[in-house]
Every structure is written in structure tokens, then in C-alpha cells.
Design a protein around this motif. Sequence first.
Motif, mmCIF file in Angstrom:
data_model
loop_
_atom_site.group_PDB
_atom_site.id
_atom_site.type_symbol
_atom_site.label_atom_id
_atom_site.label_comp_id
_atom_site.label_asym_id
_atom_site.label_seq_id
_atom_site.Cartn_x
_atom_site.Cartn_y
_atom_site.Cartn_z
ATOM 1 N N VAL A 49 49.623 93.149 -9.664
ATOM 2 C CA VAL A 49 48.496 92.575 -8.935
ATOM 3 C C VAL A 49 47.241 92.982 -9.687
ATOM 4 C CG1 VAL A 49 47.218 92.546 -6.784
ATOM 5 C CG2 VAL A 49 49.711 92.706 -6.747
ATOM 6 N N ARG A 50 46.559 92.007 -10.258
ATOM 7 C CA ARG A 50 45.391 92.306 -11.067
ATOM 8 C C ARG A 50 44.179 92.530 -10.166
ATOM 9 N NH1 ARG A 50 45.078 90.764 -16.258
ATOM 10 N NH2 ARG A 50 43.009 89.886 -15.985
ATOM 11 N N PRO A 51 43.535 93.684 -10.220
ATOM 12 C CA PRO A 51 42.369 93.932 -9.372
ATOM 13 C C PRO A 51 41.154 93.155 -9.862
ATOM 14 C CG PRO A 51 42.713 95.764 -10.858
ATOM 15 C CD PRO A 51 43.890 94.844 -11.046
ATOM 16 N N ALA A 52 40.320 92.736 -8.942
ATOM 17 C CA ALA A 52 39.111 92.012 -9.298
ATOM 18 C C ALA A 52 38.021 93.010 -9.689
ATOM 19 C CB ALA A 52 38.640 91.158 -8.128
ATOM 20 N N ALA A 56 31.925 88.833 -10.384
ATOM 21 C CA ALA A 56 32.769 87.931 -9.605
ATOM 22 C C ALA A 56 33.442 88.669 -8.456
ATOM 23 C CB ALA A 56 33.813 87.279 -10.497
ATOM 24 N N ALA A 57 33.843 89.903 -8.693
ATOM 25 C CA ALA A 57 34.463 90.698 -7.635
ATOM 26 C C ALA A 57 33.470 90.972 -6.520
ATOM 27 C CB ALA A 57 34.996 92.007 -8.209
ATOM 28 N N ALA A 58 32.222 91.256 -6.898
ATOM 29 C CA ALA A 58 31.184 91.490 -5.886
ATOM 30 C C ALA A 58 30.931 90.228 -5.075
ATOM 31 C CB ALA A 58 29.904 91.965 -6.561
ATOM 32 N N ARG A 59 30.910 89.081 -5.741
ATOM 33 C CA ARG A 59 30.728 87.814 -5.039
ATOM 34 C C ARG A 59 31.897 87.541 -4.100
ATOM 35 N NH1 ARG A 59 27.844 84.084 -2.410
ATOM 36 N NH2 ARG A 59 28.955 82.088 -2.386
ATOM 37 N N ALA A 60 33.128 87.780 -4.577
ATOM 38 C CA ALA A 60 34.310 87.560 -3.747
ATOM 39 C C ALA A 60 34.276 88.455 -2.512
ATOM 40 C CB ALA A 60 35.570 87.815 -4.558
ATOM 41 N N ALA A 61 33.849 89.695 -2.677
ATOM 42 C CA ALA A 61 33.756 90.615 -1.539
ATOM 43 C C ALA A 61 32.713 90.131 -0.537
ATOM 44 C CB ALA A 61 33.411 92.013 -2.037
ATOM 45 N N GLU A 62 31.614 89.582 -1.046
ATOM 46 C CA GLU A 62 30.574 89.049 -0.164
ATOM 47 C C GLU A 62 31.096 87.857 0.638
ATOM 48 O OE1 GLU A 62 26.017 87.266 -0.561
ATOM 49 O OE2 GLU A 62 27.394 87.178 -2.263
ATOM 50 N N VAL A 63 31.816 86.959 -0.025
ATOM 51 C CA VAL A 63 32.371 85.783 0.639
ATOM 52 C C VAL A 63 33.371 86.193 1.718
ATOM 53 C CG1 VAL A 63 33.919 83.820 0.278
ATOM 54 C CG2 VAL A 63 31.997 84.179 -1.269
ATOM 55 N N GLU A 215 27.008 80.304 -4.907
ATOM 56 C CA GLU A 215 26.695 81.069 -6.111
ATOM 57 C C GLU A 215 27.928 81.117 -6.999
ATOM 58 O OE1 GLU A 215 25.883 85.726 -7.344
ATOM 59 O OE2 GLU A 215 25.337 85.041 -5.337
ATOM 60 N N GLN A 216 27.714 80.963 -8.285
ATOM 61 C CA GLN A 216 28.815 81.035 -9.238
ATOM 62 C C GLN A 216 28.548 82.196 -10.197
ATOM 63 O OE1 GLN A 216 31.322 78.605 -9.139
ATOM 64 N NE2 GLN A 216 32.570 79.652 -10.643
ATOM 65 N N PRO A 217 29.257 83.297 -10.085
ATOM 66 C CA PRO A 217 29.021 84.429 -10.992
ATOM 67 C C PRO A 217 29.357 84.069 -12.426
ATOM 68 C CG PRO A 217 31.012 84.763 -9.708
ATOM 69 C CD PRO A 217 30.350 83.551 -9.129
ATOM 70 N N ASP A 218 28.685 84.739 -13.358
ATOM 71 C CA ASP A 218 28.889 84.428 -14.772
ATOM 72 C C ASP A 218 30.294 84.749 -15.249
ATOM 73 O OD1 ASP A 218 26.299 83.574 -14.954
ATOM 74 O OD2 ASP A 218 25.514 85.427 -15.801
ATOM 75 N N ASP A 219 30.948 85.725 -14.611
ATOM 76 C CA ASP A 219 32.256 86.151 -15.098
ATOM 77 C C ASP A 219 33.407 85.665 -14.224
ATOM 78 O OD1 ASP A 219 31.573 87.688 -12.932
ATOM 79 O OD2 ASP A 219 32.424 89.549 -13.719
ATOM 80 N N GLY A 220 33.184 84.628 -13.429
ATOM 81 C CA GLY A 220 34.251 84.086 -12.585
ATOM 82 C C GLY A 220 34.080 82.600 -12.387
ATOM 83 N N GLY A 249 43.768 84.927 -13.697
ATOM 84 C CA GLY A 249 42.688 85.217 -12.772
ATOM 85 C C GLY A 249 42.929 86.496 -11.995
ATOM 86 N N THR A 250 42.016 86.785 -11.093
ATOM 87 C CA THR A 250 42.116 87.963 -10.244
ATOM 88 C C THR A 250 41.953 87.553 -8.786
ATOM 89 O OG1 THR A 250 39.767 88.416 -10.549
ATOM 90 C CG2 THR A 250 41.297 89.547 -12.023
ATOM 91 N N VAL A 251 42.241 88.485 -7.891
ATOM 92 C CA VAL A 251 42.256 88.183 -6.458
ATOM 93 C C VAL A 251 41.496 89.259 -5.691
ATOM 94 C CG1 VAL A 251 43.725 87.794 -4.443
ATOM 95 C CG2 VAL A 251 44.514 87.086 -6.704
ATOM 96 N N HIS A 252 40.709 88.825 -4.712
ATOM 97 C CA HIS A 252 40.112 89.759 -3.749
ATOM 98 C C HIS A 252 40.767 89.489 -2.396
ATOM 99 C CE1 HIS A 252 37.072 92.350 -1.885
ATOM 100 N NE2 HIS A 252 37.081 91.469 -0.897
ATOM 101 N N GLU A 253 41.333 90.504 -1.771
ATOM 102 C CA GLU A 253 42.070 90.338 -0.522
ATOM 103 C C GLU A 253 41.496 91.219 0.576
ATOM 104 O OE1 GLU A 253 46.191 90.717 -2.884
ATOM 105 O OE2 GLU A 253 46.432 90.148 -0.757
ATOM 106 N N THR A 254 41.468 90.669 1.793
ATOM 107 C CA THR A 254 41.183 91.447 2.995
ATOM 108 C C THR A 254 42.250 91.088 4.023
ATOM 109 O OG1 THR A 254 39.771 89.791 4.082
ATOM 110 C CG2 THR A 254 38.709 91.276 2.495
ATOM 111 N N ASP A 255 42.127 91.634 5.218
ATOM 112 C CA ASP A 255 43.098 91.325 6.274
ATOM 113 C C ASP A 255 42.975 89.891 6.773
ATOM 114 O OD1 ASP A 255 44.132 93.861 6.147
ATOM 115 O OD2 ASP A 255 42.918 94.649 7.799
ATOM 116 N N LEU A 256 41.803 89.252 6.543
ATOM 117 C CA LEU A 256 41.577 87.914 7.078
ATOM 118 C C LEU A 256 41.372 86.845 6.008
ATOM 119 C CD1 LEU A 256 39.140 88.707 10.051
ATOM 120 C CD2 LEU A 256 41.613 88.311 10.149
#
Length: 310
Positions: A49-52, A56-63, A215-220, A249-256
Motif C-alpha cells: 500500500v503506497r502512502p500518499a 497532493a497528500a495534503a489536498r487529499a486529506a483536506e478533501v 484545486e489541483q496540486p502540482d504533484d497529483g 498512484g497513491t491513496v489517502h484513506e479514512t473511515d468514510l
Amino acid sequence: MRARAVLTAVAAALLLGGCGPVRPNDPMPNDPMPTVRPGADRITAGPEVRPATGAAAARAAEVAAAWPGSDLQRTWEHGYFPLDAPAEWLPDGAFRSSDDKAAYLDGRIDLATTLPVSVSGLTEVRFADGSALALPQRSAQEVLASLTHRSDSCAADCDTRLTVTAVRPGTATVATSRGQATIATWEFTLDGYAGPFRYPAVLPQQPPPPATAPEQPDDGISTTLRAVSPDGLVLTATVPYGCATPAPGTVHETDLAVVLIGRAAPRALGPDEMCDAVLHLAQVEFRLSRPLGTRTVLSLADGRPQLPRP
């Protein structure tokens, strides 16, 4: 800077236009690491599982953090959000001739019957789980107006007209964010046609804007979900890219929620090489740490939910 320019251009192309079909190639299941096959358009992730990381990871966490309790989540989970409801269902064999088709598209349609009138002005959307939602009804008169108020652009054979001889209520089944749903329709019978022309008698609820600004991050790169594996552990999505080499690619996961982050590395060019202006698509398999289950897949760019679009 070159990498940012490439990814920004790709992101803009994705947001402004739809993506066409792609040609899936066979993955290489024996490779333990994520692999890019030269000349192929499928990228298969390995068992890790590739960590974000990065912006882009910060943006994914915000979303993902903005999703729980948002108006968009409530509409998606409790409202009427159709995924494949067309503006119309044409009868089999439509049209009898090119003149009929031109008359239909131009709105040269006459009414030779009485239109039914709704008493309450409401209609129900019934979902497969037994729940129902009452929404404003789109009247038969509104449907007729949408057909006849089209721009008449005929240049020849403008004498052809179509005649509505009957209008009756009906139903249709559509796919929604809450599963299959049955909606009310209006069935218009046109002279000379055995099957009816059908139109939704209810319009989808307009989803509220996401809680976060697009928003589209430069690295994602934002992706489009295509499929979920039977065990829910692998999501297949398309990633657009231009003068670059698509990467795992990479993945950001939460419970929801789950947010997929597409990646592409700028391609090294020779002194006499130039990038073309073609937008390519790569099929990328994203491996989750646990099955997707009831979690929602959200777009990296605008935070909107996605369901598989084969």
C-alpha cells in the motif's frame, strides 16, 4: 517547473472535458513492485500500500476531512442524484427518416391531445431499499415546452412536422448514488411511431458545491473511477497525462472516504523532440489497505463523489 506545467495542463484538460474509452492491457501479476509497462496504458500496483505524500497528500486529506457531515454528503446519501438518467428515452427504431429526426431536433412538434395535469405537483422517487423521496414534478407541459422551444435550424425539407397524439404517465428505472431507483416519466406517443418517447417527470437535485474549493496540486492528478475489484481491495481508475510517463498512484484513506492520487513524471525529451498536444489515459490499479466497503471515493480536484464508470 516543467513537471508543474505538464501536470497543470493535464489537470485542466481533465476538468474541461470528458475522457474517452481506454484499451485495457493484461497486468503483470508476478511483479512484486508497481510496474509501468513500456507502451502500455495499464499500470498495476503491487501488494504494497503506497502512502500518499507531498502537496497532493495534503489536498487529499483536506478533501476527505470535508466530506463527513457536508451538504454534498447528505445529497449523495439521502437525495436523488441520478448517474445515468438520460434526458429522453427514444423508441426502438427511432427515427423513421432523416426528415423526422430533423423535425424532432428542430422542435417542429404539434400537440393533438390533452396534456395530463398533476394535482399535487409532486412525484416520488422510489429506491431499491424501499425508501422514497418526494420531489417537485416536472409537468407534461414543461416537457412539451422543452421539445418545441428548440432552435429551428432547418435549411431544407422544413414541411415535415411531428404530431403528439397521446401523453400518459409511466415509470423508468435509473441508477443513482443510492442504488437503483424507479422514477415517474411522461410517455409521448407520436403519430406513426408504435413505441413512446419517454421523458423524466422529475429532475435531479442539484448537488451543493463541495466544502473545499477545486484545486489541483502540482504533484497529483485527479482520476476517474472505473471499477472496484470483487474483494473491494483494488480500485481501477483512469489517469490523464500528456508529455509525461504515468506512474503508480497513491491513496489517502479514512473511515468514510478514499481519495485516489494519480501520478505522472515528466518525460525526458531529446534535443529535437517536442511534446504532442494529445491527452492520453492510463488505467491504474490502486490497492487499498482494507476493502472499500461503504466508503465513498472522492475526486482529488473538486471533492465530488464518484461511482465506477466503465
